[in-house]
Design a protein around this motif. Sequence first.
Motif, PDB file in Angstrom:
ATOM      1  N   CYS A   1     -74.226  36.012  14.236  1.00 50.06           N
ATOM      2  CA  CYS A   1     -73.481  36.206  15.147  1.00 50.06           C
ATOM      3  C   CYS A   1     -73.293  35.002  16.127  1.00 50.06           C
ATOM      4  O   CYS A   1     -74.217  34.259  16.461  1.00 50.06           O
ATOM      5  CB  CYS A   1     -74.187  37.287  16.213  1.00 50.06           C
ATOM      6  SG  CYS A   1     -73.118  37.709  17.657  1.00 50.06           S
TER       7      CYS A   1
ATOM      8  N   PHE B   1     -72.405  34.823  18.900  1.00 47.45           N
ATOM      9  CA  PHE B   1     -72.757  35.128  20.579  1.00 47.45           C
ATOM     10  C   PHE B   1     -73.970  35.340  20.885  1.00 47.45           C
ATOM     11  O   PHE B   1     -74.394  35.628  22.002  1.00 47.45           O
ATOM     12  CB  PHE B   1     -71.667  36.415  21.095  1.00 47.45           C
ATOM     13  CG  PHE B   1     -70.177  36.388  20.693  1.00 47.45           C
ATOM     14  CD1 PHE B   1     -69.606  35.138  21.246  1.00 47.45           C
ATOM     15  CD2 PHE B   1     -69.788  37.093  19.778  1.00 47.45           C
ATOM     16  CE1 PHE B   1     -68.228  35.446  21.042  1.00 47.45           C
ATOM     17  CE2 PHE B   1     -68.277  37.223  19.515  1.00 47.45           C
ATOM     18  CZ  PHE B   1     -67.431  36.079  20.167  1.00 47.45           C
ATOM     19  N   HIS B   2     -74.917  35.162  19.926  1.00 52.99           N
ATOM     20  CA  HIS B   2     -76.130  35.148  20.422  1.00 52.99           C
ATOM     21  C   HIS B   2     -77.063  34.514  19.195  1.00 52.99           C
ATOM     22  O   HIS B   2     -76.749  34.630  17.979  1.00 52.99           O
ATOM     23  CB  HIS B   2     -76.903  36.786  20.453  1.00 52.99           C
ATOM     24  CG  HIS B   2     -77.176  37.416  19.416  1.00 52.99           C
ATOM     25  ND1 HIS B   2     -76.457  38.346  18.652  1.00 52.99           N
ATOM     26  CD2 HIS B   2     -78.620  37.606  18.650  1.00 52.99           C
ATOM     27  CE1 HIS B   2     -76.844  38.793  17.553  1.00 52.99           C
ATOM     28  NE2 HIS B   2     -78.280  38.575  17.754  1.00 52.99           N
TER      29      HIS B   2
ATOM     30  N   GLU C   1     -79.554  33.992  16.262  1.00 51.50           N
ATOM     31  CA  GLU C   1     -80.204  34.943  15.423  1.00 51.50           C
ATOM     32  C   GLU C   1     -80.296  34.212  13.812  1.00 51.50           C
ATOM     33  O   GLU C   1     -79.581  33.380  13.582  1.00 51.50           O
ATOM     34  CB  GLU C   1     -79.463  36.257  15.301  1.00 51.50           C
ATOM     35  CG  GLU C   1     -77.893  35.869  14.591  1.00 51.50           C
ATOM     36  CD  GLU C   1     -77.310  37.476  14.448  1.00 51.50           C
ATOM     37  OE1 GLU C   1     -78.266  38.425  14.642  1.00 51.50           O
ATOM     38  OE2 GLU C   1     -76.442  37.521  13.853  1.00 51.50           O
TER      39      GLU C   1
ATOM     40  N   GLY D   1     -76.656  43.229  17.011  1.00 51.17           N
ATOM     41  CA  GLY D   1     -78.076  42.614  17.698  1.00 51.17           C
ATOM     42  C   GLY D   1     -77.506  42.504  19.272  1.00 51.17           C
ATOM     43  O   GLY D   1     -78.302  42.819  20.102  1.00 51.17           O
ATOM     44  N   CYS D   2     -76.204  42.020  19.635  1.00 50.03           N
ATOM     45  CA  CYS D   2     -76.244  41.608  21.113  1.00 50.03           C
ATOM     46  C   CYS D   2     -74.973  42.782  21.620  1.00 50.03           C
ATOM     47  O   CYS D   2     -74.725  42.751  22.914  1.00 50.03           O
ATOM     48  CB  CYS D   2     -75.817  40.345  21.481  1.00 50.03           C
ATOM     49  SG  CYS D   2     -74.208  39.891  20.680  1.00 50.03           S
ATOM     50  N   GLY D   3     -74.374  43.567  20.600  1.00 40.36           N
ATOM     51  CA  GLY D   3     -73.429  44.459  20.982  1.00 40.36           C
ATOM     52  C   GLY D   3     -71.972  44.043  21.357  1.00 40.36           C
ATOM     53  O   GLY D   3     -71.220  44.853  21.817  1.00 40.36           O
ATOM     54  N   ALA D   4     -71.607  42.848  21.219  1.00 38.43           N
ATOM     55  CA  ALA D   4     -70.617  42.232  21.214  1.00 38.43           C
ATOM     56  C   ALA D   4     -69.576  42.830  20.057  1.00 38.43           C
ATOM     57  O   ALA D   4     -69.863  43.180  19.205  1.00 38.43           O
ATOM     58  CB  ALA D   4     -70.489  40.596  20.784  1.00 38.43           C
TER      59      ALA D   4
ATOM     60  N   CYS E   1     -71.387  43.453  16.680  1.00 39.14           N
ATOM     61  CA  CYS E   1     -72.626  42.984  16.229  1.00 39.14           C
ATOM     62  C   CYS E   1     -73.766  43.811  16.752  1.00 39.14           C
ATOM     63  O   CYS E   1     -73.901  44.540  17.883  1.00 39.14           O
ATOM     64  CB  CYS E   1     -72.781  41.452  17.496  1.00 39.14           C
ATOM     65  SG  CYS E   1     -74.480  40.987  17.229  1.00 39.14           S
TER      66      CYS E   1
ATOM     67  N   LYS F   1     -63.797  35.720  23.625  1.00 41.59           N
ATOM     68  CA  LYS F   1     -65.048  35.605  23.999  1.00 41.59           C
ATOM     69  C   LYS F   1     -65.338  34.132  23.295  1.00 41.59           C
ATOM     70  O   LYS F   1     -66.391  33.542  24.019  1.00 41.59           O
ATOM     71  CB  LYS F   1     -66.024  36.550  23.376  1.00 41.59           C
ATOM     72  CG  LYS F   1     -67.264  36.943  23.815  1.00 41.59           C
ATOM     73  CD  LYS F   1     -67.778  38.406  23.464  1.00 41.59           C
ATOM     74  CE  LYS F   1     -69.115  38.464  23.383  1.00 41.59           C
ATOM     75  NZ  LYS F   1     -69.632  38.492  24.611  1.00 41.59           N
TER      76      LYS F   1
ATOM     77  N   SER G   1     -76.507  39.941  11.915  1.00 42.44           N
ATOM     78  CA  SER G   1     -76.055  41.417  12.168  1.00 42.44           C
ATOM     79  C   SER G   1     -74.797  41.496  12.921  1.00 42.44           C
ATOM     80  O   SER G   1     -74.245  42.534  13.641  1.00 42.44           O
ATOM     81  CB  SER G   1     -77.066  41.633  13.333  1.00 42.44           C
ATOM     82  OG  SER G   1     -77.241  40.767  14.667  1.00 42.44           O
ATOM     83  N   PHE G   2     -74.005  40.539  12.765  1.00 39.63           N
ATOM     84  CA  PHE G   2     -72.627  40.465  13.181  1.00 39.63           C
ATOM     85  C   PHE G   2     -71.627  40.938  11.791  1.00 39.63           C
ATOM     86  O   PHE G   2     -71.777  40.541  10.971  1.00 39.63           O
ATOM     87  CB  PHE G   2     -72.199  39.055  13.339  1.00 39.63           C
ATOM     88  CG  PHE G   2     -70.893  38.780  13.921  1.00 39.63           C
ATOM     89  CD1 PHE G   2     -70.598  39.060  15.007  1.00 39.63           C
ATOM     90  CD2 PHE G   2     -69.835  38.144  13.091  1.00 39.63           C
ATOM     91  CE1 PHE G   2     -69.251  38.994  15.595  1.00 39.63           C
ATOM     92  CE2 PHE G   2     -68.643  38.105  13.634  1.00 39.63           C
ATOM     93  CZ  PHE G   2     -68.174  38.436  14.787  1.00 39.63           C
TER      94      PHE G   2
END
Length: 175
Positions: free
Chosen positions: A31, A33-34, A36, A54-57, A52, A67, A40-41
């Motif tokens: 991802c 955006f975070h 890792e 992981g971060c919910g994006a 994602c 973004k 998890s993207f």
Amino acid sequence: MIEKPDIVDTIANEGIRLTPVSGEKYYKGLCPFHAEKTPSFVVYPQSQRFYCFGCGAKGDVIDFIMKLRSFNFKEALSYLNIRPAQTAKSSQLTKKKKLLQQFQKWRDDRIELLFLVLRGLKLLKKRVQSIEEAKNLADLYHTEPIWVHQLDILLHGDEREQFELYREVQYGKKI
Ligand SMILES: [Zn+2]
């Protein structure tokens, strides 16, 4: 509908390495955006959306560029070469396209929901301390295989199976 560039190509062009999973049903990568180490993207080529775990994006290709590059909507459109003339077409959506969009949105939301529910159930199982508590959770346990099956259809099934599941869940029609 706005004619958008392909989300998988666009994300790959931004330097994010995506690996096809399950015969290109979806793609996985790290991802942007975070931080890792395990991917998890996830990018779904069929619905042209990303999510994602992981971060919910999440969102479509325009959301992604906004973004990633801190663009506003207009800047993202211009960056992606989407001309305003094309955006005007959005008002001419046919009923069929709208239905398909609703279905695709439902599918993405349902996948998220099922992941959350199954994760929650796993935590609950770890915490059960008495037989009484276990009895109270019995209904949930019995439903777990159904959720797992639904998730399997949504992630790995073909579109016809997914659409039938959609009708069943939304309108109570049997598969
Ligand atoms: Zn993330």
